[in-house]
Design a protein around this motif. Structure first.
Motif, PDB file in Angstrom:
ATOM      1  N   THR A   1       0.922  -1.263  -0.006  1.00 53.27           N
ATOM      2  CA  THR A   1      -0.074   0.053   0.007  1.00 53.27           C
ATOM      3  C   THR A   1       0.685   1.167  -0.175  1.00 53.27           C
ATOM      4  O   THR A   1       1.983   1.327   0.807  1.00 53.27           O
ATOM      5  N   LEU A   2       0.672   2.380  -0.975  1.00 48.90           N
ATOM      6  CA  LEU A   2       1.222   3.494  -0.967  1.00 48.90           C
ATOM      7  C   LEU A   2       0.327   4.565  -0.448  1.00 48.90           C
ATOM      8  O   LEU A   2      -0.796   4.883  -1.159  1.00 48.90           O
ATOM      9  N   GLU A   3       0.642   5.286   0.818  1.00 47.93           N
ATOM     10  CA  GLU A   3      -0.480   6.067   1.168  1.00 47.93           C
ATOM     11  C   GLU A   3       0.505   7.540   0.981  1.00 47.93           C
ATOM     12  O   GLU A   3       1.311   7.800   1.123  1.00 47.93           O
ATOM     13  N   VAL A   4      -0.354   8.639   0.417  1.00 47.43           N
ATOM     14  CA  VAL A   4      -0.114   9.866   0.072  1.00 47.43           C
ATOM     15  C   VAL A   4      -0.727  10.676   0.836  1.00 47.43           C
ATOM     16  O   VAL A   4      -2.059  10.813   0.754  1.00 47.43           O
ATOM     17  N   GLY A   5      -0.190  11.865   1.687  1.00 51.38           N
ATOM     18  CA  GLY A   5      -0.892  12.487   2.211  1.00 51.38           C
ATOM     19  C   GLY A   5      -0.274  14.014   2.173  1.00 51.38           C
ATOM     20  O   GLY A   5       0.987  13.908   2.067  1.00 51.38           O
ATOM     21  N   ALA A   6      -0.636  14.982   1.991  1.00 54.40           N
ATOM     22  CA  ALA A   6      -0.352  16.634   2.221  1.00 54.40           C
ATOM     23  C   ALA A   6      -1.274  17.409   2.465  1.00 54.40           C
ATOM     24  O   ALA A   6      -2.628  17.106   2.244  1.00 54.40           O
ATOM     25  N   GLU A   7      -0.939  18.353   3.232  1.00 57.96           N
ATOM     26  CA  GLU A   7      -1.936  19.430   3.813  1.00 57.96           C
ATOM     27  C   GLU A   7      -1.021  20.869   4.035  1.00 57.96           C
ATOM     28  O   GLU A   7       0.185  20.816   4.185  1.00 57.96           O
ATOM     29  N   CYS A   8      -1.761  21.779   3.845  1.00 56.18           N
ATOM     30  CA  CYS A   8      -1.155  23.095   4.179  1.00 56.18           C
ATOM     31  C   CYS A   8      -1.331  23.653   5.520  1.00 56.18           C
ATOM     32  O   CYS A   8      -2.819  23.950   5.707  1.00 56.18           O
ATOM     33  N   ARG A   9      -0.535  24.042   6.230  1.00 56.51           N
ATOM     34  CA  ARG A   9      -1.107  24.661   7.587  1.00 56.51           C
ATOM     35  C   ARG A   9       0.258  25.660   7.992  1.00 56.51           C
ATOM     36  O   ARG A   9       1.356  25.147   8.026  1.00 56.51           O
ATOM     37  N   GLU A  10      -0.228  26.597   8.680  1.00 55.00           N
ATOM     38  CA  GLU A  10       0.711  27.489   9.345  1.00 55.00           C
ATOM     39  C   GLU A  10       1.709  27.970   8.296  1.00 55.00           C
ATOM     40  O   GLU A  10       2.934  28.162   8.488  1.00 55.00           O
ATOM     41  N   GLY A  11       1.420  28.263   7.139  1.00 50.85           N
ATOM     42  CA  GLY A  11       2.363  28.749   6.267  1.00 50.85           C
ATOM     43  C   GLY A  11       3.209  27.737   5.378  1.00 50.85           C
ATOM     44  O   GLY A  11       4.088  28.257   5.020  1.00 50.85           O
TER      45      GLY A  11
ATOM     46  N   ASP B   1       5.744  27.911   2.834  1.00 48.72           N
ATOM     47  CA  ASP B   1       5.351  28.912   1.519  1.00 48.72           C
ATOM     48  C   ASP B   1       5.761  30.307   1.590  1.00 48.72           C
ATOM     49  O   ASP B   1       5.297  30.885   2.421  1.00 48.72           O
ATOM     50  N   PRO B   2       6.651  30.741   0.686  1.00 43.94           N
ATOM     51  CA  PRO B   2       7.071  32.103   0.847  1.00 43.94           C
ATOM     52  C   PRO B   2       6.095  32.974   0.787  1.00 43.94           C
ATOM     53  O   PRO B   2       6.281  34.216   1.464  1.00 43.94           O
ATOM     54  N   GLU B   3       4.859  32.736   0.314  1.00 43.49           N
ATOM     55  CA  GLU B   3       3.948  33.830   0.408  1.00 43.49           C
ATOM     56  C   GLU B   3       2.833  33.564   1.066  1.00 43.49           C
ATOM     57  O   GLU B   3       1.797  34.282   1.410  1.00 43.49           O
ATOM     58  N   GLY B   4       2.850  32.536   2.014  1.00 44.68           N
ATOM     59  CA  GLY B   4       1.861  32.107   2.911  1.00 44.68           C
ATOM     60  C   GLY B   4       0.523  31.944   2.554  1.00 44.68           C
ATOM     61  O   GLY B   4      -0.348  32.138   2.917  1.00 44.68           O
ATOM     62  N   MET B   5       0.571  31.214   1.179  1.00 42.95           N
ATOM     63  CA  MET B   5      -0.625  31.018   0.504  1.00 42.95           C
ATOM     64  C   MET B   5      -1.143  29.649   0.990  1.00 42.95           C
ATOM     65  O   MET B   5      -0.526  28.691   0.825  1.00 42.95           O
ATOM     66  N   ILE B   6      -2.292  29.570   1.539  1.00 43.20           N
ATOM     67  CA  ILE B   6      -3.083  28.241   1.719  1.00 43.20           C
ATOM     68  C   ILE B   6      -3.844  27.927   0.962  1.00 43.20           C
ATOM     69  O   ILE B   6      -4.902  28.574   0.654  1.00 43.20           O
ATOM     70  N   GLY B   7      -3.924  26.643   0.249  1.00 41.58           N
ATOM     71  CA  GLY B   7      -4.917  26.139  -0.772  1.00 41.58           C
ATOM     72  C   GLY B   7      -6.175  25.710  -0.159  1.00 41.58           C
ATOM     73  O   GLY B   7      -6.406  25.861   0.892  1.00 41.58           O
TER      74      GLY B   7
ATOM     75  N   GLN C   1      13.387  26.235  -0.332  1.00 45.06           N
ATOM     76  CA  GLN C   1      12.449  26.684   0.202  1.00 45.06           C
ATOM     77  C   GLN C   1      12.263  26.838   1.736  1.00 45.06           C
ATOM     78  O   GLN C   1      11.404  26.998   2.506  1.00 45.06           O
ATOM     79  N   ASP C   2      13.596  26.634   2.159  1.00 44.29           N
ATOM     80  CA  ASP C   2      13.735  26.766   3.619  1.00 44.29           C
ATOM     81  C   ASP C   2      13.377  25.786   4.474  1.00 44.29           C
ATOM     82  O   ASP C   2      12.738  25.778   5.469  1.00 44.29           O
ATOM     83  N   GLY C   3      13.162  24.596   3.642  1.00 39.77           N
ATOM     84  CA  GLY C   3      12.341  23.401   4.548  1.00 39.77           C
ATOM     85  C   GLY C   3      13.223  21.992   4.625  1.00 39.77           C
ATOM     86  O   GLY C   3      14.506  22.320   4.738  1.00 39.77           O
ATOM     87  N   GLY C   4      12.710  21.080   4.829  1.00 38.77           N
ATOM     88  CA  GLY C   4      13.440  19.860   4.843  1.00 38.77           C
ATOM     89  C   GLY C   4      12.846  18.467   4.693  1.00 38.77           C
ATOM     90  O   GLY C   4      11.564  18.551   4.369  1.00 38.77           O
TER      91      GLY C   4
END
Length: 217
Positions: A131-141, A211-217, A190-193
């Motif tokens: 099983t391949l589980e794929v998740g993503a969410e935008c929060r706190e920029g 997100d450099p522009e702080g845009m939440i989808g 992106q200053d992430g990891g």
């Protein structure tokens, strides 16, 4: 530091390697069809050609988003795009189940690139299916991405892990490790990891991209 030209060459090598199988199957199918007169066998050849053409098209679309500039999209890409790509790549393998848990309607381009490449690593690790589980969410920029591949036997090349964590020497980079190296560069820009954890029956890969522009989808 690896130049953009060197990295592009390595990614092209990986693309060509991954396309050899479906394109080779197309060639073989055409050769068989030219010499075959039995209707049943000709239909089998046509089925092979159809599947190979579908696989080739799916992989090219995948590479466009995973490696390329994703022309035609703005700064954000609809989440349906990577979902459809992963569904098409797993459609012909009954041993693999895709579970999609992306809550956002769209994601920034860098996040899409990271998500697809991490998902590809997860798929490669499922040597006996799973099983391949794929998740993503935008929060706190920031965009948070989580990939989990689980199955009876999960294999992960430690060299790819070194490339992800920035511990691989430049002279050791190859077409196989180039995508992992690219992901690390994208997350750093992106200053992430990015991080991962591997056991005999599971591989977990994660990334955080502010997100450099702080845009939440």
């Amino acid at each position: 530091m690896t130049s953009s030209l060197d990295l592009a060459a390595l990614l092209c090598s990986r693309l060509c390697h991954d396309m050899l199988s479906p394109v080779g199957a197309l060639n073989n199918g055409l050769e068989l069809l030219a010499d075959e007169n039995d209707p049943a066998m000709r239909q089998r050849c046509l089925d092979l050609l159809e599947q190979s053409a579908s696989t080739s098209a799916s992989k090219l679309k995948f590479f466009r988003l995973a490696y390329g500039a994703a022309g035609g999209f703005g700064d954000r890409v609809p989440s349906q795009e990577p979902r459809e790509l992963l569904e098409s790549l797993t459609a012909h393998d009954e041993r693999v189940t895709l579970e999609w848990s992306v809550t956002e309607s769209s994601l920034p381009k860098p996040a899409i690139k990271v998500l697809l490449n991490l998902a590809a690593m997860g798929l490669e690790s499922l040597v006996r299916g799973g099983t391949l589980e794929v998740g993503a969410e935008c929060r706190e920029g920031a965009t948070e991405i989580a990939i989990r591949a689980s199955g009876p036997k999960v294999v992960f090349d430690p060299v790819i892990g070194k490339a992800l964590s920035g511990q691989l020497a430049e002279e050791e980079l190859s077409g196989r490790t180039a995508p992992a190296h690219m992901i690390r560069l994208v997350t750093e820009q992106q200053d992430g990891g990015v991080q991962f954890a591997h056991s005999a029956d599971a591989l977990v890969l994660g990334a955080v991209l502010p997100d450099p522009e702080g845009m939440i989808g």
